[in-house]
Design a protein around this motif. Structure first.
Motif, mmCIF file in Angstrom:
data_model
loop_
_atom_site.group_PDB
_atom_site.id
_atom_site.type_symbol
_atom_site.label_atom_id
_atom_site.label_comp_id
_atom_site.label_asym_id
_atom_site.label_seq_id
_atom_site.Cartn_x
_atom_site.Cartn_y
_atom_site.Cartn_z
ATOM 1 N N LYS A 1 -5.475 12.624 4.578
ATOM 2 C CA LYS A 1 -4.365 13.054 3.572
ATOM 3 C C LYS A 1 -3.780 11.738 2.904
ATOM 4 O O LYS A 1 -3.625 12.142 1.505
ATOM 5 C CB LYS A 1 -3.225 13.605 4.502
ATOM 6 C CG LYS A 1 -2.299 14.401 3.558
ATOM 7 C CD LYS A 1 -1.304 15.426 4.053
ATOM 8 C CE LYS A 1 -0.522 15.853 3.215
ATOM 9 N NZ LYS A 1 0.562 16.880 3.669
ATOM 10 N N ASN A 2 -3.622 10.869 3.438
ATOM 11 C CA ASN A 2 -3.302 9.510 2.890
ATOM 12 C C ASN A 2 -4.106 9.117 1.732
ATOM 13 O O ASN A 2 -3.856 8.718 0.608
ATOM 14 C CB ASN A 2 -3.063 8.283 3.821
ATOM 15 C CG ASN A 2 -1.396 8.354 4.186
ATOM 16 O OD1 ASN A 2 -0.669 8.191 3.430
ATOM 17 N ND2 ASN A 2 -1.635 8.358 5.636
ATOM 18 N N PRO B 1 -7.060 5.074 -4.094
ATOM 19 C CA PRO B 1 -7.179 3.563 -4.045
ATOM 20 C C PRO B 1 -5.968 2.653 -3.418
ATOM 21 O O PRO B 1 -6.078 1.324 -2.900
ATOM 22 C CB PRO B 1 -7.699 3.105 -5.243
ATOM 23 C CG PRO B 1 -7.249 4.141 -6.163
ATOM 24 C CD PRO B 1 -7.267 5.366 -5.454
ATOM 25 N N TYR B 2 -4.819 3.435 -3.981
ATOM 26 C CA TYR B 2 -3.506 2.719 -3.518
ATOM 27 C C TYR B 2 -3.203 2.695 -1.902
ATOM 28 O O TYR B 2 -2.291 1.982 -1.683
ATOM 29 C CB TYR B 2 -2.485 3.328 -4.379
ATOM 30 C CG TYR B 2 -2.742 3.225 -5.948
ATOM 31 C CD1 TYR B 2 -2.878 4.759 -6.609
ATOM 32 C CD2 TYR B 2 -3.399 2.221 -6.612
ATOM 33 C CE1 TYR B 2 -3.362 4.911 -7.774
ATOM 34 C CE2 TYR B 2 -4.075 2.285 -7.917
ATOM 35 C CZ TYR B 2 -3.888 3.630 -8.391
ATOM 36 O OH TYR B 2 -4.533 3.885 -9.700
ATOM 37 N N ASN B 3 -3.846 3.442 -1.329
ATOM 38 C CA ASN B 3 -3.709 3.424 0.232
ATOM 39 C C ASN B 3 -4.568 2.569 0.947
ATOM 40 O O ASN B 3 -4.515 2.544 2.152
ATOM 41 C CB ASN B 3 -4.181 4.858 0.441
ATOM 42 C CG ASN B 3 -3.938 5.037 1.958
ATOM 43 O OD1 ASN B 3 -4.949 5.374 2.678
ATOM 44 N ND2 ASN B 3 -2.629 5.002 2.806
ATOM 45 N N ASN B 4 -5.241 1.571 0.336
ATOM 46 C CA ASN B 4 -6.187 0.759 0.787
ATOM 47 C C ASN B 4 -5.623 -0.129 1.916
ATOM 48 O O ASN B 4 -4.379 -0.621 1.692
ATOM 49 C CB ASN B 4 -6.466 -0.245 -0.403
ATOM 50 C CG ASN B 4 -7.370 -1.266 -0.008
ATOM 51 O OD1 ASN B 4 -7.750 -1.653 1.306
ATOM 52 N ND2 ASN B 4 -7.945 -2.383 -0.866
ATOM 53 N N PRO B 5 -6.194 0.052 3.155
ATOM 54 C CA PRO B 5 -5.163 -0.534 4.366
ATOM 55 C C PRO B 5 -5.378 -2.074 4.132
ATOM 56 O O PRO B 5 -4.678 -2.833 4.785
ATOM 57 C CB PRO B 5 -6.640 -0.023 5.589
ATOM 58 C CG PRO B 5 -7.582 0.293 4.870
ATOM 59 C CD PRO B 5 -7.267 0.788 3.431
ATOM 60 N N ASN B 6 -5.958 -2.637 3.100
ATOM 61 C CA ASN B 6 -5.940 -4.259 2.972
ATOM 62 C C ASN B 6 -5.040 -4.543 2.050
ATOM 63 O O ASN B 6 -5.106 -5.651 1.228
ATOM 64 C CB ASN B 6 -7.419 -4.853 2.813
ATOM 65 C CG ASN B 6 -8.136 -4.520 3.933
ATOM 66 O OD1 ASN B 6 -7.805 -4.676 5.099
ATOM 67 N ND2 ASN B 6 -9.581 -4.068 3.786
ATOM 68 N N ARG C 1 0.953 -1.192 -0.050
ATOM 69 C CA ARG C 1 0.139 0.059 0.073
ATOM 70 C C ARG C 1 0.786 1.179 0.201
ATOM 71 O O ARG C 1 2.004 1.218 0.471
ATOM 72 C CB ARG C 1 -1.121 -0.145 1.190
ATOM 73 C CG ARG C 1 -0.258 0.228 2.496
ATOM 74 C CD ARG C 1 -1.363 0.291 3.753
ATOM 75 N NE ARG C 1 -2.209 1.022 3.807
ATOM 76 C CZ ARG C 1 -2.887 1.731 4.901
ATOM 77 N NH1 ARG C 1 -2.227 1.737 5.970
ATOM 78 N NH2 ARG C 1 -3.799 2.571 4.819
ATOM 79 N N LEU C 2 0.457 2.175 -0.616
ATOM 80 C CA LEU C 2 1.052 3.446 -0.583
ATOM 81 C C LEU C 2 0.457 4.465 0.585
ATOM 82 O O LEU C 2 -0.729 4.610 0.544
ATOM 83 C CB LEU C 2 1.027 4.434 -1.950
ATOM 84 C CG LEU C 2 1.410 3.607 -3.334
ATOM 85 C CD1 LEU C 2 1.283 4.449 -4.365
ATOM 86 C CD2 LEU C 2 2.817 3.008 -3.092
ATOM 87 N N HIS C 3 1.518 4.662 1.388
ATOM 88 C CA HIS C 3 0.919 5.064 2.816
ATOM 89 C C HIS C 3 2.078 6.015 3.531
ATOM 90 O O HIS C 3 3.463 5.607 3.514
ATOM 91 C CB HIS C 3 0.868 4.153 3.858
ATOM 92 C CG HIS C 3 0.286 4.441 4.800
ATOM 93 N ND1 HIS C 3 -1.356 5.022 5.055
ATOM 94 C CD2 HIS C 3 0.616 4.659 6.395
ATOM 95 C CE1 HIS C 3 -1.369 5.359 6.158
ATOM 96 N NE2 HIS C 3 -0.375 5.012 7.113
ATOM 97 N N ASN C 4 1.857 7.104 3.975
ATOM 98 C CA ASN C 4 2.689 8.030 4.892
ATOM 99 C C ASN C 4 2.364 7.846 6.203
ATOM 100 O O ASN C 4 1.435 8.551 6.621
ATOM 101 C CB ASN C 4 2.834 9.333 4.235
ATOM 102 C CG ASN C 4 3.949 10.014 5.018
ATOM 103 O OD1 ASN C 4 4.228 10.214 6.063
ATOM 104 N ND2 ASN C 4 4.593 11.153 4.151
#
Ligand SMILES: Nc1nc2c(c(=O)[nH]1)N=C([C@H](O)[C@H](O)COP(=O)(O)OP(=O)(O)OP(=O)(O)O)CN2
Ligand SMILES: [Zn+2]
Length: 136
Positions: free
Chosen positions: A26-27, A33-38, A16-19
């Motif tokens: 903000k994420n 959709p690329y920040n999907n926690p799953n 996942r793309l995440h900061n």
């Protein structure tokens, strides 16, 4: 005379793309959709290019079978069918974008290759998106 030999490989990974320093909002705003926690998966195509002098005696830049083993043992065994955020320490504080994944792969292989050889990575995240590292 210098030549480029290359090895093409393929691996699948979830990430996942995440900061972690940002809010969830903000994420979501930046990575969508690329920040999907799953997490989500991608089928990566990797091209490792080794650039060097053609040995006048063997005609090799480097034995292709040695390059194949290096990529398999140092990259595929580490990345294939893994969760990049959870399984690879390199991405504990580094966002697994294709830019950063290519840089991490380059760093791993750079350490293992003869310093006389140059190295370039081309990484396809999809058929349409790819990155080359280093840019120069
Ligand atoms: N500069 C970057 N931008 C984006 C990255 C990245 O690593 N660096 N990554 C993503 C997503 O992870 C995503 O998986 C990209 O896949 P996808 O949306 O399928 O990309 P495509 O453009 O090929 O998809 P289309 O079907 O053409 O829309 C996003 N951005
Ligand atoms: Zn993605």
């Amino acid at each position: 005379m210098r030549a480029i030999i290359a090895r093409k490989e393929h691996f699948n990974a979830a990430y996942r793309l995440h900061n972690p320093d940002w809010s969830e909002e903000k994420n979501q705003d930046i990575f969508g959709p690329y920040n999907n926690p799953n997490y989500h998966g991608c089928n990566f195509d990797l091209e490792v290019q080794v650039i060097g002098e053609i040995n006048p005696i063997t005609g090799y830049v480097m034995r292709t079978e040695d390059l194949a083993v290096l990529v398999k043992t140092q990259v595929l065994n580490k990345f294939d069918h893994k969760n990049l955020n959870l399984d690879l320490e390199e991405f504990e504080r580094l966002n697994p974008t294709i830019e950063n994944i290519a840089m991490v792969i380059w760093r791993i292989l750079r350490e293992k290759l003869d310093p006389k050889l140059d190295l370039k990575i081309r990484l396809y995240e999809t058929e349409r998106n790819f990155v080359e590292f280093p840019a120069s």
